[in-house]
Design an enzyme around this catalytic site. Sequence first.
Site, PDB file in Angstrom:
ATOM      1  N   ARG A 248     -24.086  -7.169  16.355  1.00  0.00           N
ATOM      2  CA  ARG A 248     -23.768  -7.628  17.649  1.00  0.00           C
ATOM      3  C   ARG A 248     -23.557  -6.449  18.616  1.00  0.00           C
ATOM      4  O   ARG A 248     -24.370  -6.223  19.191  1.00  0.00           O
ATOM      5  CB  ARG A 248     -22.424  -8.375  17.486  1.00  0.00           C
ATOM      6  CG  ARG A 248     -21.955  -9.284  18.724  1.00  0.00           C
ATOM      7  CD  ARG A 248     -21.546  -8.536  19.852  1.00  0.00           C
ATOM      8  NE  ARG A 248     -20.034  -8.127  19.663  1.00  0.00           N
ATOM      9  CZ  ARG A 248     -19.573  -7.272  20.383  1.00  0.00           C
ATOM     10  NH1 ARG A 248     -19.925  -6.848  21.437  1.00  0.00           N
ATOM     11  NH2 ARG A 248     -18.321  -6.971  20.136  1.00  0.00           N
ATOM     12  N   ASP A 249     -22.548  -5.834  18.424  1.00  0.00           N
ATOM     13  CA  ASP A 249     -22.139  -4.874  19.367  1.00  0.00           C
ATOM     14  C   ASP A 249     -23.316  -3.641  19.142  1.00  0.00           C
ATOM     15  O   ASP A 249     -23.519  -3.079  20.113  1.00  0.00           O
ATOM     16  CB  ASP A 249     -20.843  -4.069  18.984  1.00  0.00           C
ATOM     17  CG  ASP A 249     -20.098  -3.291  20.397  1.00  0.00           C
ATOM     18  OD1 ASP A 249     -21.098  -2.916  21.191  1.00  0.00           O
ATOM     19  OD2 ASP A 249     -18.834  -2.871  20.241  1.00  0.00           O
TER      20      ASP A 249
ATOM     21  N   CYS B 209     -20.965  -1.162  25.349  1.00  0.00           N
ATOM     22  CA  CYS B 209     -21.067  -2.470  26.290  1.00  0.00           C
ATOM     23  C   CYS B 209     -22.001  -2.246  27.424  1.00  0.00           C
ATOM     24  O   CYS B 209     -21.784  -1.145  28.042  1.00  0.00           O
ATOM     25  CB  CYS B 209     -19.497  -2.229  26.640  1.00  0.00           C
ATOM     26  SG  CYS B 209     -19.241  -3.532  28.048  1.00  0.00           S
TER      27      CYS B 209
ATOM     28  N   ASN C 259     -20.342   3.366  19.142  1.00  0.00           N
ATOM     29  CA  ASN C 259     -19.061   2.917  18.045  1.00  0.00           C
ATOM     30  C   ASN C 259     -18.932   3.878  17.113  1.00  0.00           C
ATOM     31  O   ASN C 259     -19.736   4.779  16.737  1.00  0.00           O
ATOM     32  CB  ASN C 259     -19.748   1.402  17.536  1.00  0.00           C
ATOM     33  CG  ASN C 259     -19.717   0.458  18.435  1.00  0.00           C
ATOM     34  OD1 ASN C 259     -18.809  -0.054  18.625  1.00  0.00           O
ATOM     35  ND2 ASN C 259     -20.860   0.007  18.912  1.00  0.00           N
TER      36      ASN C 259
ATOM     37  N   HIS D 141     -10.971  -1.596  17.538  1.00  0.00           N
ATOM     38  CA  HIS D 141     -12.264  -1.348  17.663  1.00  0.00           C
ATOM     39  C   HIS D 141     -12.304  -0.106  18.521  1.00  0.00           C
ATOM     40  O   HIS D 141     -11.978   0.048  19.827  1.00  0.00           O
ATOM     41  CB  HIS D 141     -12.823  -2.727  18.454  1.00  0.00           C
ATOM     42  CG  HIS D 141     -14.265  -2.580  18.904  1.00  0.00           C
ATOM     43  ND1 HIS D 141     -15.173  -3.322  18.085  1.00  0.00           N
ATOM     44  CD2 HIS D 141     -15.174  -1.849  19.840  1.00  0.00           C
ATOM     45  CE1 HIS D 141     -16.540  -2.852  18.841  1.00  0.00           C
ATOM     46  NE2 HIS D 141     -16.264  -2.268  19.701  1.00  0.00           N
TER      47      HIS D 141
ATOM     48  N   HIS E 166     -14.552   3.411  19.875  1.00  0.00           N
ATOM     49  CA  HIS E 166     -15.962   4.274  20.123  1.00  0.00           C
ATOM     50  C   HIS E 166     -15.726   5.422  20.281  1.00  0.00           C
ATOM     51  O   HIS E 166     -14.636   6.065  20.091  1.00  0.00           O
ATOM     52  CB  HIS E 166     -16.238   3.641  21.753  1.00  0.00           C
ATOM     53  CG  HIS E 166     -16.816   2.096  21.867  1.00  0.00           C
ATOM     54  ND1 HIS E 166     -18.163   1.775  22.284  1.00  0.00           N
ATOM     55  CD2 HIS E 166     -16.603   1.009  21.132  1.00  0.00           C
ATOM     56  CE1 HIS E 166     -18.433   0.570  22.347  1.00  0.00           C
ATOM     57  NE2 HIS E 166     -17.327   0.072  21.633  1.00  0.00           N
TER      58      HIS E 166
END
Length: 302
Positions: free
Chosen positions: A13-14, A237, A246, A204, A206
């Site tokens: 996903r990300d 993002c 990430n 979460h 980065h």
Amino acid sequence: MSIDIVIREVGPRDGLQIERPLPTEAKLEFIDALVATGVPRIEVTSFVSPRAIPALADAEAVAAQLVQWPGVEFSALVAGLGGVRRALASGVTRLEYVVSASDGHSRANVGRTSAESVALIAPIADLVHEAGGELEVIVAIAFDCPFDGRTPPERVAEIAGRALASGADTLSVADTVGTATPVRTGDVLDRVRAVAPEVDLGIHLHNTRGQGLANAWAAYGHGVRRFDASTGGIGGCPFAPGASGNIATEELVYLFEDGGIRTGIDLDRTLAAAQLISRLLGRPADSNLLAAGGRLVPRPER
């Protein structure tokens, strides 16, 4: 095997949302490689506008294939009620809903204010719970916003408290643009703990500015036992300038396992998955460990 922390793999996903669209078959090959690592949870897609995130336009097609991996907890991200309905109709009932702590990012990301996003938590939670699912609220831009500047820590805590009162089952805080440092990480987590002492709190992170692993270690010291990471360190993002990178799953596993903290994830297979996604994307993944290799292998004695 018992584990000490839970790592959720967010690469599908990300990791892929800012990339050129990959064929569904390639994504399923990536997911299969991730399952082989032993990771217990995978965020596989997001049910958002295909116009906004064309790389994840095949969310339903991916979700339809998840039955072949019954031992993994799959989840998806949603941005509103429409996405919730799509996800539930596709059989995905573990959902993450993102609330930006700043108006600037919230408007860029979902076209509404932060307060308006908070107001949607309750109806989203109702839909998810009616389907027997679980809702995690992720407080994004928990440290800094590329539009509004530094995020007040008390705003993050306020949103966390509102989320729980509105029906969220779990919470995470997100360093969306990768500006946090270990001291700030601990401060924000402590403030959230003060309003949500019993909640299952995740983070979460980065690695945009090289602080991701240090922040993960600090978060562990402040009681966090759930971590998001992306194999190969891919992702970011699309609606936050400079938000790339990430933390890499393989680097997080390397860090914790060497510290005696069990993840249940096979490092060699994670490196193999990172090599796979590099090949599928047609470029090297953003992982120091992938470039250097795993643990040093002693030379054989002559």
